[in-house]
Design a protein around this motif. Structure first.
Motif, PDB file in Angstrom:
ATOM      1  N   ILE A 116       0.966  -1.349  -0.399  1.00  0.00           N
ATOM      2  CA  ILE A 116       0.272   0.127  -0.256  1.00  0.00           C
ATOM      3  C   ILE A 116       1.204   1.385   0.037  1.00  0.00           C
ATOM      4  CG2 ILE A 116      -1.662   0.973   0.765  1.00  0.00           C
ATOM      5  CD1 ILE A 116      -2.895  -1.399   2.456  1.00  0.00           C
ATOM      6  N   SER A 117       1.909   1.194   0.688  1.00  0.00           N
ATOM      7  CA  SER A 117       2.708   2.296   1.025  1.00  0.00           C
ATOM      8  C   SER A 117       3.630   2.629  -0.388  1.00  0.00           C
ATOM      9  CB  SER A 117       3.662   2.116   2.274  1.00  0.00           C
ATOM     10  OG  SER A 117       3.567   2.247   3.557  1.00  0.00           O
ATOM     11  N   LEU A 118       3.947   1.724  -1.123  1.00  0.00           N
ATOM     12  CA  LEU A 118       4.799   1.872  -2.191  1.00  0.00           C
ATOM     13  C   LEU A 118       3.554   1.781  -3.747  1.00  0.00           C
ATOM     14  CD1 LEU A 118       6.656  -1.704  -2.452  1.00  0.00           C
ATOM     15  CD2 LEU A 118       7.532   0.194  -1.972  1.00  0.00           C
ATOM     16  N   VAL A 119       2.564   1.833  -3.512  1.00  0.00           N
ATOM     17  CA  VAL A 119       0.925   2.486  -4.330  1.00  0.00           C
ATOM     18  C   VAL A 119       1.103   3.933  -4.131  1.00  0.00           C
ATOM     19  CG1 VAL A 119      -1.241   2.397  -5.283  1.00  0.00           C
ATOM     20  CG2 VAL A 119      -0.012   0.433  -4.792  1.00  0.00           C
ATOM     21  N   VAL A 120       1.498   4.301  -2.847  1.00  0.00           N
ATOM     22  CA  VAL A 120       0.982   6.011  -2.268  1.00  0.00           C
ATOM     23  C   VAL A 120       1.991   6.456  -3.194  1.00  0.00           C
ATOM     24  CG1 VAL A 120       1.143   7.358  -1.085  1.00  0.00           C
ATOM     25  CG2 VAL A 120      -0.660   5.616  -0.313  1.00  0.00           C
ATOM     26  N   VAL A 121       3.069   5.636  -3.170  1.00  0.00           N
ATOM     27  CA  VAL A 121       4.470   6.529  -3.505  1.00  0.00           C
ATOM     28  C   VAL A 121       4.712   6.596  -5.059  1.00  0.00           C
ATOM     29  CG1 VAL A 121       6.941   7.161  -3.251  1.00  0.00           C
ATOM     30  CG2 VAL A 121       5.939   6.206  -1.176  1.00  0.00           C
ATOM     31  N   LEU A 123       1.646   6.966  -6.817  1.00  0.00           N
ATOM     32  CA  LEU A 123       1.226   7.521  -7.364  1.00  0.00           C
ATOM     33  C   LEU A 123       1.492   9.167  -7.276  1.00  0.00           C
ATOM     34  CD1 LEU A 123      -2.597   5.933  -6.035  1.00  0.00           C
ATOM     35  CD2 LEU A 123      -1.394   6.385  -8.159  1.00  0.00           C
ATOM     36  N   VAL A 124       2.604   9.558  -6.305  1.00  0.00           N
ATOM     37  CA  VAL A 124       2.801  10.577  -5.976  1.00  0.00           C
ATOM     38  C   VAL A 124       4.236  11.611  -7.161  1.00  0.00           C
ATOM     39  CG1 VAL A 124       4.405  12.079  -4.224  1.00  0.00           C
ATOM     40  CG2 VAL A 124       2.678  11.163  -3.270  1.00  0.00           C
ATOM     41  N   ALA A 125       5.092   9.862  -7.669  1.00  0.00           N
ATOM     42  CA  ALA A 125       5.973  10.131  -8.331  1.00  0.00           C
ATOM     43  C   ALA A 125       5.662  10.385  -9.792  1.00  0.00           C
ATOM     44  CB  ALA A 125       6.619   8.889  -8.375  1.00  0.00           C
ATOM     45  N   LEU A 126       4.119  10.113  -9.854  1.00  0.00           N
ATOM     46  CA  LEU A 126       3.311  10.320 -11.030  1.00  0.00           C
ATOM     47  C   LEU A 126       2.854  11.395 -11.194  1.00  0.00           C
ATOM     48  CD1 LEU A 126       0.918   7.084 -11.465  1.00  0.00           C
ATOM     49  CD2 LEU A 126       3.316   7.186 -12.830  1.00  0.00           C
ATOM     50  N   ALA A 127       2.094  12.451 -10.170  1.00  0.00           N
ATOM     51  CA  ALA A 127       2.225  14.358  -9.788  1.00  0.00           C
ATOM     52  C   ALA A 127       2.656  14.634 -10.049  1.00  0.00           C
ATOM     53  CB  ALA A 127       1.530  13.745  -9.040  1.00  0.00           C
ATOM     54  N   MET A 128       4.626  14.073 -10.151  1.00  0.00           N
ATOM     55  CA  MET A 128       5.636  14.607 -10.179  1.00  0.00           C
ATOM     56  C   MET A 128       6.427  14.517 -11.096  1.00  0.00           C
ATOM     57  SD  MET A 128       7.469  14.193  -6.298  1.00  0.00           S
ATOM     58  CE  MET A 128       8.486  15.214  -6.789  1.00  0.00           C
ATOM     59  N   GLY A 129       5.565  13.943 -12.513  1.00  0.00           N
ATOM     60  CA  GLY A 129       5.975  13.299 -13.414  1.00  0.00           C
ATOM     61  C   GLY A 129       6.808  12.557 -14.588  1.00  0.00           C
ATOM     62  N   PHE A 130       6.746  11.582 -13.023  1.00  0.00           N
ATOM     63  CA  PHE A 130       7.765  10.067 -13.271  1.00  0.00           C
ATOM     64  C   PHE A 130       6.886   9.491 -14.239  1.00  0.00           C
ATOM     65  CE2 PHE A 130       6.791   5.554 -12.772  1.00  0.00           C
ATOM     66  CZ  PHE A 130       8.325   5.037 -13.197  1.00  0.00           C
ATOM     67  N   ARG A 131       7.478   8.904 -16.002  1.00  0.00           N
ATOM     68  CA  ARG A 131       6.950   8.092 -16.914  1.00  0.00           C
ATOM     69  C   ARG A 131       7.623   7.227 -16.913  1.00  0.00           C
ATOM     70  NH1 ARG A 131       3.590  11.376 -15.249  1.00  0.00           N
ATOM     71  NH2 ARG A 131       1.807  12.569 -15.918  1.00  0.00           N
ATOM     72  N   SER A 132       6.930   5.833 -17.354  1.00  0.00           N
ATOM     73  CA  SER A 132       7.794   5.009 -18.431  1.00  0.00           C
ATOM     74  C   SER A 132       6.980   3.930 -18.860  1.00  0.00           C
ATOM     75  CB  SER A 132       7.811   3.672 -16.973  1.00  0.00           C
ATOM     76  OG  SER A 132       8.427   3.182 -16.781  1.00  0.00           O
ATOM     77  N   GLY A 133       7.783   3.414 -19.967  1.00  0.00           N
ATOM     78  CA  GLY A 133       7.152   3.100 -20.645  1.00  0.00           C
ATOM     79  C   GLY A 133       7.147   1.265 -20.353  1.00  0.00           C
TER      80      GLY A 133
END
Length: 253
Positions: A116-121, A123-133
């Motif tokens: 659960i904690s990993l999913v939260v982190v 999601l925050v990274a995605l909001a900060m611009g993390f992208r992966s193909g």
């Protein structure tokens, strides 16, 4: 192994998960520090750190995920210590419960809470611009590595949870694990480090795990890093499991 092991573990797991659901601040607290590191390094230090990549948050996230796990497992030791001090283990011994089920319930609770904690982190990274193909298989591989790493560290956490003399002692062991990623490739490339530090960074488990996850996220060939990472995770898991079970048997004997 007792034929009721699976059923007993499920019941005790439900008990532990109910405790967490009534105290969600545990998961929130676990995720706060990794998220703070993520914000600090991306928005404060990120512009000054040269990693050879276009997005520092993409480079940083694998290490932050490992810090999230290291932070989370301290609560496993804490909860186990409280159960030992509260006499619940002695109560369980007087009941027809498979003895290994008590430990496995704590371990699986740690796994659920950390996921659960990993999913939260993430999601925050995605909001900060993390992208992966990365495709589905790559994400599954990342998930498998993180789960294996969580299990390995959780069994390490069981040892102080059983043997510590105080609450602080039960959770303090996690501090070196939290800061180990700082001396690895998690934040900066290892080739920027002085000789002895670089040698340590390149031959400790975090670097190979971080490199493998980073390559999976960026769809790069993982090479030997993934096998080194798996070897470290399995090796730590086996050794920690043996010491934890021996410590448990001594404690309840």
């Amino acid at each position: 192994m007792n034929k009721h092991f699976l059923g007993d573990t499920a019941v005790l797991l439900g008990r532990s998960l109910r405790h967490i659901s009534r105290s969600p601040d545990t998961i929130i607290t676990t995720a706060v520090m990794p998220i703070a590191f993520l914000l600090l390094f991306v928005y404060v230090f990120g512009g000054a750190i040269q990693t050879g990549t276009d997005s520092y948050v993409n480079y940083l996230l694998p290490g932050i995920l490992l810090i999230t796990i290291a932070s989370g497992i301290s609560y496993t030791a804490f909860r186990l210590f409280l159960d030992m001090q509260g006499g619940i283990f002695e109560r369980f011994q007087s009941m027809p419960i498979a003895r290994p089920a008590v430990l496995w319930a704590h371990v699986l609770t740690s796994l659920v809470a950390n996921v659960i904690s990993l999913v939260v982190v993430v999601l925050v990274a995605l909001a900060m611009g993390f992208r992966s193909g990365a495709g589905v298989l790559a994400w599954l591989a990342v998930g498998g590595i993180l789960i294996l790493f969580t299990l390995a560290l959780t069994w390490i956490a069981v040892i102080p949870g059983l043997s510590a003399k105080s609450v602080d002692g039960a959770s303090a062991f996690s501090y070196p694990l939290i800061f180990l990623p700082f001396v690895s490739s998690a934040f900066v490339p290892t080739d920027t480090m002085p000789g002895p530090v670089r040698a340590f960074a390149e031959h400790q488990p975090v670097t190979s795990i971080v490199n493998a996850i980073r390559d999976l996220f960026t769809e790069q060939p993982v090479g030997a890093d993934i096998w080194t990472a798996l070897a470290w995770c399995v090796g730590i898991l086996v050794v920690a499991y043996v010491f934890a079970t021996v410590s448990y048997r001594r404690r309840i004997s």
